[in-house]
Write a protein that holds these residues in place. Structure first.
Motif, short mmCIF file in Angstrom:
data_model
loop_
_atom_site.label_atom_id
_atom_site.label_comp_id
_atom_site.label_asym_id
_atom_site.label_seq_id
_atom_site.Cartn_x
_atom_site.Cartn_y
_atom_site.Cartn_z
N THR A 63 0.86 -1.37 -0.18
CA THR A 63 -0.04 0.14 0.06
C THR A 63 0.75 1.46 0.05
N TRP A 117 -6.69 -7.14 -3.02
CA TRP A 117 -6.80 -6.42 -1.74
C TRP A 117 -7.09 -7.28 -0.58
N ARG A 121 -3.53 -6.61 5.27
CA ARG A 121 -3.88 -6.68 6.53
C ARG A 121 -3.81 -5.13 7.08
N TRP A 122 -4.90 -4.49 6.93
CA TRP A 122 -5.09 -3.29 7.05
C TRP A 122 -5.66 -2.97 8.59
N GLN A 123 -6.10 -4.10 9.10
CA GLN A 123 -6.73 -3.92 10.30
C GLN A 123 -5.79 -3.40 11.51
N HIS A 126 -5.58 0.35 11.38
CA HIS A 126 -6.92 0.89 11.97
C HIS A 126 -6.55 0.82 13.37
N LEU A 133 -12.90 -0.58 12.65
CA LEU A 133 -12.62 -1.83 11.98
C LEU A 133 -13.84 -1.93 10.82
N ASP A 134 -14.95 -1.39 11.14
CA ASP A 134 -16.00 -1.54 10.12
C ASP A 134 -15.65 -0.48 8.72
N GLU A 135 -14.73 0.26 8.79
CA GLU A 135 -14.40 1.22 7.62
C GLU A 135 -13.12 0.74 7.06
N PRO A 136 -12.98 -0.08 6.10
CA PRO A 136 -11.71 -0.19 5.60
C PRO A 136 -11.24 1.05 4.77
N THR A 138 -9.73 3.21 1.76
CA THR A 138 -9.87 2.88 0.24
C THR A 138 -8.44 3.80 -0.31
#
Length: 169
Positions: A63, A117, A121-123, A126, A133-136, A138
């Motif tokens: 990313t 995608w 592992r973007w979590q 965050h 965590l409910d807003e990945p 972009t």
């Protein structure tokens, strides 16, 4: 004089691993590390950037802000080299790979974005930034599907194999 690894002495063997064993070793390296050095060329010359990566088989996914110098360089010249390496304790532990290919920059909605995608592992980012965590996120991802890989592992010499092995798609 005590020699710790006598099998490192003398000329290197030249024997090649079979493809299946080589691929297993490459994938083990890619799975056990998460940082690489991404090398691009830009208007001011070479740029080597340490980045966190994820992988899907022999594709490296990373990313970055779409306006970063590395992404700007990739847009201008998508030829890319990526170096992945394990921590070095001594020559016996020397293990790494150079991946070469043509990079792509993918945005949400691009054809292959949804393929790559899910490995990101973007979590954890965050959580560190106190984001829900409910807003990945972009944003852009960079993808290098390796065309060729130079894999180095000096431990292979113990079994009579060349420490430098070559893979191509």
């Amino acid at each position: 004089m005590v020699t710790t690894n006598p099998w490192l002495a003398g000329p290197s063997p030249t024997r090649r691993l079979d493809r299946e064993r080589l691929e297993e070793r490459i994938l083990n390296l890619l799975s056990s590390q998460n940082m690489c050095v991404l090398a691009t060329v830009g208007p001011d010359g070479p740029l080597a950037t340490p980045v966190r990566y994820f992988h899907l088989d022999f594709a490296i996914v990373f990313t970055a802000a779409g306006t970063s110098p590395k992404m700007r360089n990739i847009r201008a010249d998508p030829r890319l080299s990526i170096g992945v390496f394990a921590p070095l304790v001594g020559q016996a532990s020397s293990r790494g790979a150079q991946l070469f290919g043509t990079a792509r920059i993918l945005e949400p909605g691009d054809g292959d974005f949804d393929r790559y995608w899910p490995v990101v592992r973007w979590q954890s980012d965050h959580v560190e930034r106190s984001r829900p965590l409910d807003e990945p996120p972009t944003g852009t991802i960079g993808v290098l599907e390796a065309d060729r890989i130079v894999y180095t592992e000096h431990w292979l010499r113990r079994e009579g194999y060349a420490p430098r092995q070559f893979w191509s798609r």
